[in-house]
Structure formats: C-alpha cells, structure tokens
Design a protein around this motif. Structure first.
Motif, short mmCIF file in Angstrom:
data_model
loop_
_atom_site.label_atom_id
_atom_site.label_comp_id
_atom_site.label_asym_id
_atom_site.label_seq_id
_atom_site.Cartn_x
_atom_site.Cartn_y
_atom_site.Cartn_z
N UNK A 1 0.83 -1.21 0.00
CA UNK A 1 0.00 0.00 0.00
C UNK A 1 0.87 1.26 0.00
N UNK A 2 1.95 1.26 0.78
CA UNK A 2 2.85 2.41 0.81
C UNK A 2 3.52 2.64 -0.54
N UNK A 3 3.91 1.54 -1.20
CA UNK A 3 4.55 1.66 -2.52
C UNK A 3 3.59 2.24 -3.54
N UNK A 4 2.32 1.81 -3.49
CA UNK A 4 1.32 2.34 -4.42
C UNK A 4 1.07 3.81 -4.15
N UNK A 5 0.90 4.17 -2.87
CA UNK A 5 0.65 5.58 -2.51
C UNK A 5 1.81 6.48 -2.93
N UNK A 6 3.05 5.94 -2.85
CA UNK A 6 4.23 6.73 -3.20
C UNK A 6 4.54 6.71 -4.69
N UNK A 7 3.79 5.91 -5.45
CA UNK A 7 4.04 5.81 -6.89
C UNK A 7 5.34 5.10 -7.21
N UNK A 8 5.75 4.17 -6.35
CA UNK A 8 7.02 3.44 -6.54
C UNK A 8 6.73 1.94 -6.62
N UNK A 9 5.94 1.56 -7.62
CA UNK A 9 5.54 0.17 -7.78
C UNK A 9 6.56 -0.55 -8.67
N UNK A 10 7.08 -1.66 -8.16
CA UNK A 10 8.07 -2.44 -8.92
C UNK A 10 7.42 -3.07 -10.16
N UNK A 11 8.27 -3.55 -11.08
CA UNK A 11 7.72 -4.21 -12.28
C UNK A 11 7.61 -5.72 -12.09
N UNK A 12 8.28 -6.27 -11.06
CA UNK A 12 8.20 -7.70 -10.80
C UNK A 12 8.20 -7.97 -9.31
N UNK A 13 7.30 -8.83 -8.86
CA UNK A 13 7.16 -9.17 -7.44
C UNK A 13 7.33 -10.67 -7.27
N UNK A 14 7.88 -11.07 -6.14
CA UNK A 14 7.98 -12.48 -5.79
C UNK A 14 7.35 -12.68 -4.42
N UNK A 15 6.26 -13.44 -4.37
CA UNK A 15 5.58 -13.76 -3.13
C UNK A 15 5.96 -15.18 -2.73
N UNK A 16 6.53 -15.34 -1.56
CA UNK A 16 6.97 -16.67 -1.14
C UNK A 16 6.45 -17.00 0.27
N UNK A 17 6.15 -18.27 0.48
CA UNK A 17 5.64 -18.74 1.76
C UNK A 17 5.00 -20.10 1.59
N UNK A 18 4.64 -20.74 2.69
CA UNK A 18 4.03 -22.07 2.62
C UNK A 18 2.63 -21.98 2.03
N UNK A 19 2.05 -23.12 1.75
CA UNK A 19 0.71 -23.15 1.14
C UNK A 19 -0.33 -22.54 2.07
#
Length: 207
Positions: A29-47
């Motif tokens: 949410x902070x990244x979106x509000x600041x206009x600093x959204x990355x071009x690629x995200x990696x979400x990691x964690x168990x099922x």
C-alpha cells in the motif's frame, strides 16, 4: 445459484481483509501511494498463507478504474465495484493472466508470452501476469524470462508466487521485489473463522 465454498466466498477483497500478512499489505500500500511500484514481485511462503490472493489484490489495486470509471492511477484501496475489480476477482479479466508454472514451464510457452507483451492492455492500466508455483519453470524458461524481467514494457507487471523460493535462480530473485509471507497463528485463524461463522449464522463453540 450453485453453492460457493466458504474459502472462495470470504476470500479477502482488500488489503484490510488480508489476515496475518499485515507487513505485506502495508508495504504494498505504501509503494502504491508513493508511486514506486516495482515491475516484478515475488511472493513466497508455505501453502495457504495468501500468496495468490495477495497477487489478485495487487492486480486490482494497479488496475482499479474507480466506482465511476475515471480513476487516473493505481490505488491502495480498490473500489471492488468497477468492471476491472469484478473481473479480476472472478478470474476473467483479459489483461490479468493467471498462469500455472507447473504446466507452463517450457521455453516455447515463455516465448509466446513475450510476443504478446509489446501490445498494450485491452482495457486496463497494466497487463499483469500472475505465475503460481513459479519454481517449476525450467532453466531454459528462466533464461528466456531474464531479458524481459530486466527491461519489461512500462505497461507490464509480473507477480510470481512460490512455496520453494530456494529453487528460483538468483538472477531472477535479484530482479524481483520479494515478499515473505508468514505462517498464520492458530488464534488468528480462529478469529477469522469465528467471523465467517457469525456471518453465515452457524453456531460453534470456541473449541
């Protein structure tokens, strides 16, 4: 209307609903509000900790058109009433593709995907590719992805989700913004389940 399982009926539709992963919701949410959204995200964690759900939420945030269809940019609080929000939630948005890494793991599939990247989105602000179980991609497929991840078109975003981040090449990891999803405590799960049961009108004791 056919029965809809509770896990789908009560899937979080905003970051405020995302239980147990407040650190992810707040950072995005902070990244979106600041206009600093990355071009690629990696979400990691168990099922079962909310990786794919969060990917859809992020897609809604980036493509939300607003209740009146005039929103000019991404928002951390999607309206959930515009056509983009509804179609992404239903998995039917033509500009948001969900790909299963286990069955889409060859270099030919990646090259076909890359050929379509140059074209602008049909309606939405961004073309978004959500790749689940991304660690299943072959080495050749990763190598084909590499150049695209370094210099993607401005209208393209990638969201990768994986349960086995150690299998993702370092060259890919270094080009993604990584988010580690935590295990959700039994108390948090119980509180959420209590909320669902209350809304469904089902009686159950705490045990």
């Amino acid at each position: 209307m056919s029965y809809l399982v509770l896990a789908r009926k009560y899937r979080p539709q905003t970051f405020d609903d995302l239980v147990g992963q407040e650190h992810v919701a707040r950072t995005l949410a902070n990244a979106i509000d600041a206009g600093r959204v990355a071009h690629a995200f990696l979400f990691t964690g168990v099922r079962g900790v909310g990786k794919t759900t969060s990917a859809r939420l992020l897609a809604k945030c980036l493509n939300c058109l607003g209740p009146d269809g005039t929103a000019k940019g991404p928002t951390a609080k999607p309206c959930n009433v515009c056509s983009a929000c509804k179609e992404i939630a239903a998995g039917m948005d033509v500009d948001v593709q969900e790909i299963d890494g286990a069955s889409y793991n060859g270099v030919d599939e990646v090259r076909r995907l890359q050929e379509g990247l140059v074209f602008r989105p049909a309606r939405d602000r961004f073309k978004i590719f959500i790749v689940d179980e991304v660690h299943m991609l072959s080495n050749a497929a990763w190598n084909a992805f590499l150049k695209t991840l370094e210099e993607p078109p401005p209208h393209v975003k990638f969201i990768f989700a994986t349960t086995e981040v150690h299998k993702v090449p370092v060259t890919i990891l270094s080009r993604c913004q990584r988010y580690d999803f935590k295990l959700i405590s039994a108390q948090t799960v119980a509180a959420r389940l209590r909320s669902v049961l209350d809304q469904e009108g089902i009686a159950a004791d705490d045990a």
